[in-house]
Scaffold this motif. Sequence first.
Motif, mmCIF file in Angstrom:
data_model
loop_
_atom_site.group_PDB
_atom_site.id
_atom_site.type_symbol
_atom_site.label_atom_id
_atom_site.label_comp_id
_atom_site.label_asym_id
_atom_site.label_seq_id
_atom_site.Cartn_x
_atom_site.Cartn_y
_atom_site.Cartn_z
ATOM 1 N N GLN A 75 -25.179 -30.879 -31.652
ATOM 2 C CA GLN A 75 -24.689 -30.745 -30.277
ATOM 3 C C GLN A 75 -23.470 -29.817 -30.257
ATOM 4 O OE1 GLN A 75 -24.685 -34.758 -30.997
ATOM 5 N NE2 GLN A 75 -26.800 -34.186 -31.353
ATOM 6 N N VAL A 93 -22.682 -32.530 -25.185
ATOM 7 C CA VAL A 93 -23.789 -33.127 -24.429
ATOM 8 C C VAL A 93 -23.317 -33.462 -23.020
ATOM 9 C CG1 VAL A 93 -24.924 -34.088 -26.470
ATOM 10 C CG2 VAL A 93 -23.244 -35.471 -25.238
ATOM 11 N N GLY A 112 -25.176 -36.075 -20.849
ATOM 12 C CA GLY A 112 -26.272 -37.008 -20.657
ATOM 13 C C GLY A 112 -26.506 -37.778 -21.937
ATOM 14 N N PRO A 129 -29.467 -40.305 -22.774
ATOM 15 C CA PRO A 129 -30.626 -41.119 -22.420
ATOM 16 C C PRO A 129 -30.936 -42.234 -23.393
ATOM 17 C CG PRO A 129 -31.317 -39.011 -23.291
ATOM 18 C CD PRO A 129 -29.831 -38.944 -23.119
ATOM 19 N N ASP A 157 -37.052 -32.717 -27.528
ATOM 20 C CA ASP A 157 -35.957 -33.678 -27.728
ATOM 21 C C ASP A 157 -35.715 -34.514 -26.472
ATOM 22 O OD1 ASP A 157 -33.527 -34.977 -28.510
ATOM 23 O OD2 ASP A 157 -33.160 -33.316 -29.890
ATOM 24 N N SER A 158 -35.790 -35.839 -26.628
ATOM 25 C CA SER A 158 -35.537 -36.750 -25.503
ATOM 26 C C SER A 158 -34.187 -37.434 -25.614
ATOM 27 C CB SER A 158 -36.645 -37.819 -25.439
ATOM 28 O OG SER A 158 -36.615 -38.638 -26.608
ATOM 29 N N GLN A 214 -29.100 -33.998 -24.532
ATOM 30 C CA GLN A 214 -29.111 -33.278 -23.252
ATOM 31 C C GLN A 214 -27.863 -32.408 -23.147
ATOM 32 O OE1 GLN A 214 -29.531 -35.912 -19.914
ATOM 33 N NE2 GLN A 214 -31.473 -36.744 -20.589
ATOM 34 N N PRO A 215 -28.010 -31.127 -22.889
ATOM 35 C CA PRO A 215 -29.262 -30.379 -22.822
ATOM 36 C C PRO A 215 -29.720 -29.965 -24.229
ATOM 37 C CG PRO A 215 -27.439 -28.912 -22.387
ATOM 38 C CD PRO A 215 -26.835 -30.276 -22.582
ATOM 39 N N ARG A 216 -30.997 -29.693 -24.365
ATOM 40 C CA ARG A 216 -31.539 -29.333 -25.675
ATOM 41 C C ARG A 216 -30.956 -28.021 -26.196
ATOM 42 N NH1 ARG A 216 -37.573 -30.320 -23.402
ATOM 43 N NH2 ARG A 216 -37.522 -32.608 -23.307
ATOM 44 N N TYR A 269 -25.201 -25.439 -20.169
ATOM 45 C CA TYR A 269 -25.302 -25.128 -18.744
ATOM 46 C C TYR A 269 -24.301 -24.033 -18.373
ATOM 47 C CZ TYR A 269 -27.748 -29.625 -18.475
ATOM 48 O OH TYR A 269 -28.623 -30.654 -18.662
ATOM 49 N N HIS A 297 -36.472 -35.611 -31.218
ATOM 50 C CA HIS A 297 -35.236 -35.496 -31.981
ATOM 51 C C HIS A 297 -35.443 -35.787 -33.469
ATOM 52 C CE1 HIS A 297 -30.939 -35.125 -32.195
ATOM 53 N NE2 HIS A 297 -30.783 -36.325 -32.706
#
Length: 298
Positions: free
Chosen positions: A130, A134, A136, A138, A221-222, A225-227, A235, A277
Amino acid sequence: MKFWIISIFIYKLVIADPVPIVLWHGMGDTCCVSVSLGSFKLFLEKNIPGVYVNSLRVGNNTIEDLENGYFMSPNQQIEYVCNLLASDLKLRNGFNAIGFSQGSQFLRGVVQRCGHQLPPIKNLITLGGQHQGVYGLPHCGALQHESCDYVRKLLNYAAYYKWVQKALVQATYWHDPLDEETYKKGSQFLADINNERVINKTYINNLNKLEHFVMIKFDGDSIVQPRGTEWFGFYKPGQAKVMQSLQESALYVKDRLGLKKMDKAGKLVFLSQPGDHLRFSQDWFIKNIINVYLDPKK
């Protein structure tokens, strides 16, 4: 005759032994048990005969190691690991470093902050890291249900409070694109190692000493965030929908970390895998990582 004997001796001493490897696990994992990096350590030792692998344990045992992944400041962890690596005589001729998830940016922190005090770090390989933070959360790894929800709420509403930054590791790389200034002021770890407040030339020099900085992104990847953060993207500032690549970011354009220089020199490597992931096959890792960066003699 003597020349050939000396040459063979030097070959065996310097070239024959594989370069040691240092591993740093991610959130919810630990260094050494079989269901975590213990099995990956064995995998490396099997496929690179004779290699020394140091799977980092931050703490006195695996329980402390797991807990510290949530609650010990990355700055303290990095200092701890810098001392650990400096005292490991098996690394004295240099080593490769592999980070998993949050261990990716922590190992990068090691490179930048104390690389000049350590033996040469040849290649830094990050899986699902990361690097731009990150926005987020989840899934929370080992934290589930009420605890996980509590972590999310803290990060959403109080990530940059000093006590949260000190108490929760993930807050230190929480990157709010809607409030960049608060992030830069409040982030006690990520904003610093990304040179977003002041330019630390030691960070740049140490990072640029790497032979390669390999970033592996997981397209399905779940968790992260974001990948795009796994490739140092994020972003665009001011919103949380449109992504920009590393090359489009101010970090790269202004070369605040020396990444543009590394990119032009061919030192940045961007690889991807289609799964979730940290999901990759052993065959893929052998072909694309071991045979290229860890044991190129193959």
